[in-house]
Design an enzyme around this catalytic site. Structure first.
Site, PDB file in Angstrom:
ATOM      1  N   PRO A   1       0.820  -1.219   0.000  1.00 58.21           N
ATOM      2  CA  PRO A   1       0.000   0.000   0.000  1.00 58.21           C
ATOM      3  C   PRO A   1       0.850   1.265   0.000  1.00 58.21           C
ATOM      4  CG  PRO A   1      -0.052  -1.054   2.155  1.00 58.21           C
ATOM      5  CD  PRO A   1       0.619  -2.008   1.229  1.00 58.21           C
TER       6      PRO A   1
ATOM      7  N   GLU B   1       2.713  -8.713   8.848  1.00 62.38           N
ATOM      8  CA  GLU B   1       2.901  -7.266   8.965  1.00 62.38           C
ATOM      9  C   GLU B   1       3.852  -6.719   7.907  1.00 62.38           C
ATOM     10  OE1 GLU B   1       1.234  -5.168  11.088  1.00 62.38           O
ATOM     11  OE2 GLU B   1       0.086  -7.003  11.397  1.00 62.38           O
TER      12      GLU B   1
ATOM     13  N   ARG C   1      -3.692  -8.369 -20.757  1.00 60.66           N
ATOM     14  CA  ARG C   1      -4.685  -8.110 -21.807  1.00 60.66           C
ATOM     15  C   ARG C   1      -4.198  -7.067 -22.810  1.00 60.66           C
ATOM     16  NH1 ARG C   1      -8.587  -4.483 -21.395  1.00 60.66           N
ATOM     17  NH2 ARG C   1     -10.224  -6.037 -21.659  1.00 60.66           N
TER      18      ARG C   1
ATOM     19  N   ASP D   1     -11.123   0.421 -24.171  1.00 60.71           N
ATOM     20  CA  ASP D   1     -11.302   0.286 -22.727  1.00 60.71           C
ATOM     21  C   ASP D   1     -11.416   1.634 -22.033  1.00 60.71           C
ATOM     22  OD1 ASP D   1     -11.279  -2.445 -22.654  1.00 60.71           O
ATOM     23  OD2 ASP D   1      -9.137  -2.603 -22.261  1.00 60.71           O
TER      24      ASP D   1
END
Length: 250
Positions: free
Chosen positions: A88, A116, A154, A169
């Site tokens: 993150p 963690e 893709r 897209d």
């Protein structure tokens, strides 16, 4: 293009490689998927891959020995590959990043942390880049790695059945994709727009541009700041505005 995933849950990743578009891309030889079990590189009889953090605190940290050995094995299998840590704290993943990764002539090794996190010494010595799929925390990096592999694969020529599919897209040009319809023509009292049944490709193209702009304006107006409307788009938006004003006066 090679995709290698380092994980404590290889069954999770193996199943991903065996289904849908990814599986077809592998069968065509356009991409390759590898799953490496980090626990296979543990150094004790209990297959330990985690330990308590120095300095105290809750949770456990992934040990460096087994993780380093797994990464080195992956790089041995594909020497030109790039090591990506799912975190993150990383750079936010988006369509632009997907194009960037798909165009580079290098494989990707995804390190999926658990607990963690991983020992910092692995990050500083072996990780090339951190990538995040959003500002939230999950229990591990497996889902995030699959999101990126799906998005990147893709874009590799031949993986999708039609090149037009990825060109249209959402986010390809900082615009959301236009509305789509299929059979039947009427469903629950709602009809397919007549222009899509007309066979007039020029009118259909214009309708799709308008639909794309409307969706972008209503759902993601911030994209217009990133990529300002060109002259044609301004004309379409202006016409739509006039139509809305006309409806409001009725």
């Amino acid at each position: 293009m090679d995709f290698s995933v380092l994980t404590l849950f290889p069954e999770f990743i193996s199943s991903f490689f065996e289904h849908g578009m990814i599986s077809r891309g592998i069968e065509k030889g356009l991409i390759r998927g590898h799953c490496i079990n980090i626990r296979d590189f543990s150094t004790d009889r209990h297959n330990t891959v985690d330990d308590r953090p120095y300095g105290g605190g809750s949770g456990m940290i992934m040990k460096p020995e087994s993780l380093m050995a797994a990464i080195l094995q992956a790089k041995k299998n594909d020497p030109g590959s790039k090591v990506v840590l799912m975190s993150p704290q990383g750079t936010r993943f988006n369509q632009e990043k997907a194009f960037e990764l798909s165009c580079k002539n290098e494989g990707l090794i995804f390190v999926c942390g658990r607990y963690e996190g991983i020992d910092e010494r692995i990050y500083t010595s072996l990780v090339d880049e951190e990538i995040s799929i959003g500002d939230y925390v999950m229990t591990g990096g497996e889902l995030a790695s699959m999101v990126i592999i799906d998005s990147v694969a893709r874009l590799i020529p031949g993986v999708l059945g039609s090149c037009e599919s990825c060109r249209s897209d959402s986010f390809t040009d900082d615009r959301l994709e236009y509305a789509q319809y299929t059979r039947p023509e009427e469903f629950e009292g709602l009809n397919v727009p007549e222009v899509l049944l007309s066979g007039d490709h020029e009118k259909i193209s214009l309708w799709r541009k308008k639909s794309s702009l409307q969706r972008t304006f209503l759902k993601r107006p911030d994209l217009f700041k990133k990529n300002k409307p060109n002259a044609e788009e301004k004309a379409i938006l202006r016409q739509w505005s006039q139509e809305l004003e006309s409806l409001a006066r009725e």
